[in-house]
Each structure stands twice: as C-alpha cells, then as structure tokens.
Design an enzyme around this catalytic site. Structure first.
Site, PDB file in Angstrom:
ATOM      1  N   ASP A  99      -4.279  -8.690  -3.386  1.00 39.58           N
ATOM      2  CA  ASP A  99      -4.017  -9.952  -4.092  1.00 39.58           C
ATOM      3  C   ASP A  99      -2.962 -10.725  -3.293  1.00 39.58           C
ATOM      4  O   ASP A  99      -2.236 -11.546  -3.829  1.00 39.58           O
ATOM      5  CB  ASP A  99      -3.498  -9.634  -5.512  1.00 39.58           C
ATOM      6  CG  ASP A  99      -3.492 -10.864  -6.421  1.00 39.58           C
ATOM      7  OD1 ASP A  99      -4.202 -11.832  -6.105  1.00 39.58           O
ATOM      8  OD2 ASP A  99      -2.791 -10.849  -7.445  1.00 39.58           O
ATOM      9  N   ASP A 116       4.346  -4.665  -1.094  1.00 39.25           N
ATOM     10  CA  ASP A 116       4.617  -6.112  -1.175  1.00 39.25           C
ATOM     11  C   ASP A 116       5.919  -6.384  -0.412  1.00 39.25           C
ATOM     12  O   ASP A 116       6.798  -5.523  -0.346  1.00 39.25           O
ATOM     13  CB  ASP A 116       4.779  -6.574  -2.629  1.00 39.25           C
ATOM     14  CG  ASP A 116       4.534  -8.081  -2.779  1.00 39.25           C
ATOM     15  OD1 ASP A 116       3.568  -8.458  -3.469  1.00 39.25           O
ATOM     16  OD2 ASP A 116       5.294  -8.879  -2.201  1.00 39.25           O
ATOM     17  N   LYS A 166      -8.791 -10.907  -2.503  1.00 34.15           N
ATOM     18  CA  LYS A 166      -8.671 -12.255  -3.090  1.00 34.15           C
ATOM     19  C   LYS A 166      -8.481 -13.289  -1.974  1.00 34.15           C
ATOM     20  O   LYS A 166      -7.716 -13.052  -1.029  1.00 34.15           O
ATOM     21  CB  LYS A 166      -7.441 -12.270  -4.019  1.00 34.15           C
ATOM     22  CG  LYS A 166      -7.349 -13.450  -4.965  1.00 34.15           C
ATOM     23  CD  LYS A 166      -6.507 -14.614  -4.520  1.00 34.15           C
ATOM     24  CE  LYS A 166      -5.028 -14.393  -4.464  1.00 34.15           C
ATOM     25  NZ  LYS A 166      -4.378 -14.383  -5.757  1.00 34.15           N
ATOM     26  N   TRP A 226      -1.570  -6.384 -11.750  1.00 34.27           N
ATOM     27  CA  TRP A 226      -2.736  -5.572 -11.381  1.00 34.27           C
ATOM     28  C   TRP A 226      -2.411  -4.087 -11.564  1.00 34.27           C
ATOM     29  O   TRP A 226      -3.229  -3.329 -12.054  1.00 34.27           O
ATOM     30  CB  TRP A 226      -3.126  -5.821  -9.922  1.00 34.27           C
ATOM     31  CG  TRP A 226      -3.889  -7.083  -9.685  1.00 34.27           C
ATOM     32  CD1 TRP A 226      -3.820  -8.234 -10.421  1.00 34.27           C
ATOM     33  CD2 TRP A 226      -4.850  -7.324  -8.641  1.00 34.27           C
ATOM     34  NE1 TRP A 226      -4.671  -9.182  -9.886  1.00 34.27           N
ATOM     35  CE2 TRP A 226      -5.307  -8.659  -8.811  1.00 34.27           C
ATOM     36  CE3 TRP A 226      -5.348  -6.564  -7.590  1.00 34.27           C
ATOM     37  CZ2 TRP A 226      -6.255  -9.236  -7.959  1.00 34.27           C
ATOM     38  CZ3 TRP A 226      -6.292  -7.127  -6.735  1.00 34.27           C
ATOM     39  CH2 TRP A 226      -6.736  -8.450  -6.924  1.00 34.27           C
TER      40      TRP A 226
HETATM   41  C1  LIG Z   1      -0.446 -13.546  -6.239  1.00 37.65           C
HETATM   42  S1  LIG Z   1       0.953 -12.578  -5.849  1.00 37.65           S
HETATM   43  C2  LIG Z   1       0.461 -10.987  -6.376  1.00 37.65           C
HETATM   44  C3  LIG Z   1       0.477 -10.796  -7.865  1.00 37.65           C
HETATM   45  C4  LIG Z   1       0.264  -9.366  -8.297  1.00 37.65           C
HETATM   46  N1  LIG Z   1      -1.064  -8.884  -7.953  1.00 37.65           N
HETATM   47  C5  LIG Z   1       0.488  -9.189  -9.774  1.00 37.65           C
HETATM   48  O1  LIG Z   1      -0.441  -8.784 -10.465  1.00 37.65           O
HETATM   49  O2  LIG Z   1       1.587  -9.433 -10.224  1.00 37.65           O
HETATM   50  C6  LIG Z   1       0.839 -12.472  -4.090  1.00 37.65           C
HETATM   51  C7  LIG Z   1       1.807 -11.523  -3.443  1.00 37.65           C
HETATM   52  O3  LIG Z   1       1.520 -11.383  -2.058  1.00 37.65           O
HETATM   53  C8  LIG Z   1       2.752 -11.030  -1.440  1.00 37.65           C
HETATM   54  N2  LIG Z   1       2.685 -11.215   0.015  1.00 37.65           N
HETATM   55  C9  LIG Z   1       2.409 -12.350   0.689  1.00 37.65           C
HETATM   56  N3  LIG Z   1       2.439 -12.134   2.014  1.00 37.65           N
HETATM   57  C10 LIG Z   1       2.722 -10.815   2.171  1.00 37.65           C
HETATM   58  C11 LIG Z   1       2.899  -9.979   3.301  1.00 37.65           C
HETATM   59  N4  LIG Z   1       2.764 -10.458   4.549  1.00 37.65           N
HETATM   60  N5  LIG Z   1       3.191  -8.684   3.100  1.00 37.65           N
HETATM   61  C12 LIG Z   1       3.321  -8.188   1.847  1.00 37.65           C
HETATM   62  N6  LIG Z   1       3.166  -8.923   0.733  1.00 37.65           N
HETATM   63  C13 LIG Z   1       2.879 -10.229   0.894  1.00 37.65           C
HETATM   64  C14 LIG Z   1       3.764 -11.953  -2.081  1.00 37.65           C
HETATM   65  O4  LIG Z   1       5.074 -11.434  -1.942  1.00 37.65           O
HETATM   66  C15 LIG Z   1       3.275 -11.963  -3.524  1.00 37.65           C
HETATM   67  O5  LIG Z   1       3.990 -11.036  -4.271  1.00 37.65           O
END
Ligand SMILES: C[S@@+](CC[C@H](N)C(=O)[O-])C[C@H]1O[C@@H](n2cnc3c(N)ncnc32)[C@H](O)[C@@H]1O
Length: 176
Positions: free
Chosen positions: A92, A54, A132, A39
C-alpha cells in the site's frame, strides 16, 4: 489505539480478501507501507505472522506475531536476506504526492520496479501479491508486465475506494 480513518484501509483490504481469497489460514505476510496499521489489523486476523515495513510507523499493534521495521523499502535488502520468503506480499506504499505528474509518476514506477525486479526474492512459489497504484501515475500496460510471473493477474477498482479516485489494485495470484 486506532482512529476512524483506519477503517477505510481496513475495508479495502477486506474487500480484496473476500473477493480473491488472498490470505490462506496461517499464511506469512510481508506488508510494505504499513504505517497506521489499518491493513495490518485485518491481516492479523488471517495470518500466522506479519512483517510490517514502512519508512514511518505511527501505530504499532503490540502482538507477538507482528514485527515492524522502520526503513525505506529500497534499503530492505541491506538488512534482510529473506532466507524465509512469504506466502503473501502486499503493498500500500505511496510517496507524498506532489501534484507534479512527471515526478509522481517517476516515484510510482520506482515502487513498481522494486517489486517487479525483486518479487522472486520475497514471495514463495504459489504465493499472492497485492499492489496498490494510481492509474494516472503508472500505465496499466507497464504493470501488466508482471503477468508472466503469476497464474492470474487482475486489475481492479474497489467499491470501498472513492468513486473519483484513480486508485487501482493489482491482484496477482499463484506466483510461478
Ligand atoms: C497509504 S499509506 C499506507 C496506509 C496503511 N496501509 C494503513 O492501512 O494504515 C502509504 C505508506 O507508504 C509509506 N512509504 C512511502 N514510500 C515509502 C518507502 N520508500 N519505504 C517505505 N515506506 C514508504 C508511507 O510512509 C506511508 O505510510
């Protein structure tokens, strides 16, 4: 620096932006769940500065207009006071799906509630918010509660998402 998989994420955020004109010229953006920067790659073309959050950041784009914070989003207020809010907030974020519906649902509702309760601390007036979510893990009825905060709120499934996927996006425009 980027893998083929990234283009999927890139296409999704591009589809959203082309349809809804989310990123105005020189806007400031906070991106939750930025991970591999799919993104971020697209948003970078449209914005003045991006703050990427993240809990695990794999790919960093080295650029003066991007800042990264590796942290659990639920702890973000421990280190940032958001004196400067953002024009656009995107999420996301997705935890590791366990396949246990009640547990996954609990996690997703937690993410949604974070934004529902804190969006006013992060987003500038007239700003936009992209969220999302997965249809089966959080009801549309619940997330539509956020409608009162925005001029328009749309629930969409993207052409660039897999047909069978229950992935949906909430497009919230013009924060009141
Ligand atoms: C679908 S991936 C995101 C992909 C990203 N938008 C891309 O384009 O590469 C979902 C992300 O949410 C993060 N995530 C999940 N729970 C989280 C939290 N409590 N705090 C921060 N990040 C979190 C995960 O580490 C993961 O990297």
């Amino acid at each position: 620096m980027f893998t083929k998989n990234l283009s999927k994420s890139y296409k999704k955020i591009k589809e959203i932006d082309l349809k809804f004109n989310i990123f105005k010229k020189k806007c400031s953006v906070i991106e939750f769940g930025s991970n591999k920067s799919g993104w971020t790659q697209y948003i970078l073309k449209k914005s003045k500065n991006i703050l990427c959050i993240d809990k695990k950041i794999i790919n960093k784009i080295i650029c003066s207009s991007i800042k990264y914070i590796e942290i659990d989003m639920f702890n973000i207020f421990n280190i940032l006071n958001f004196k400067k809010k953002f024009n656009v907030v995107v999420s996301d974020v997705c935890h590791n799906i366990s396949g246990i519906k009640d547990l996954d649902s609990f996690e997703f509702i937690k993410i949604f509630n974070f934004f529902y309760l804190n969006i006013d601390k992060i987003l500038l007036k007239k700003g936009n918010f992209i969220f999302k979510y997965f249809n089966k893990l959080i009801t549309k009825k619940k997330i539509i509660k956020i409608k009162k905060y925005f001029k328009t709120v749309k629930n969409i499934k993207l052409k660039t998402s897999k047909k069978k996927s229950s992935e949906f996006f909430l497009i919230c425009k013009k924060f009141k």
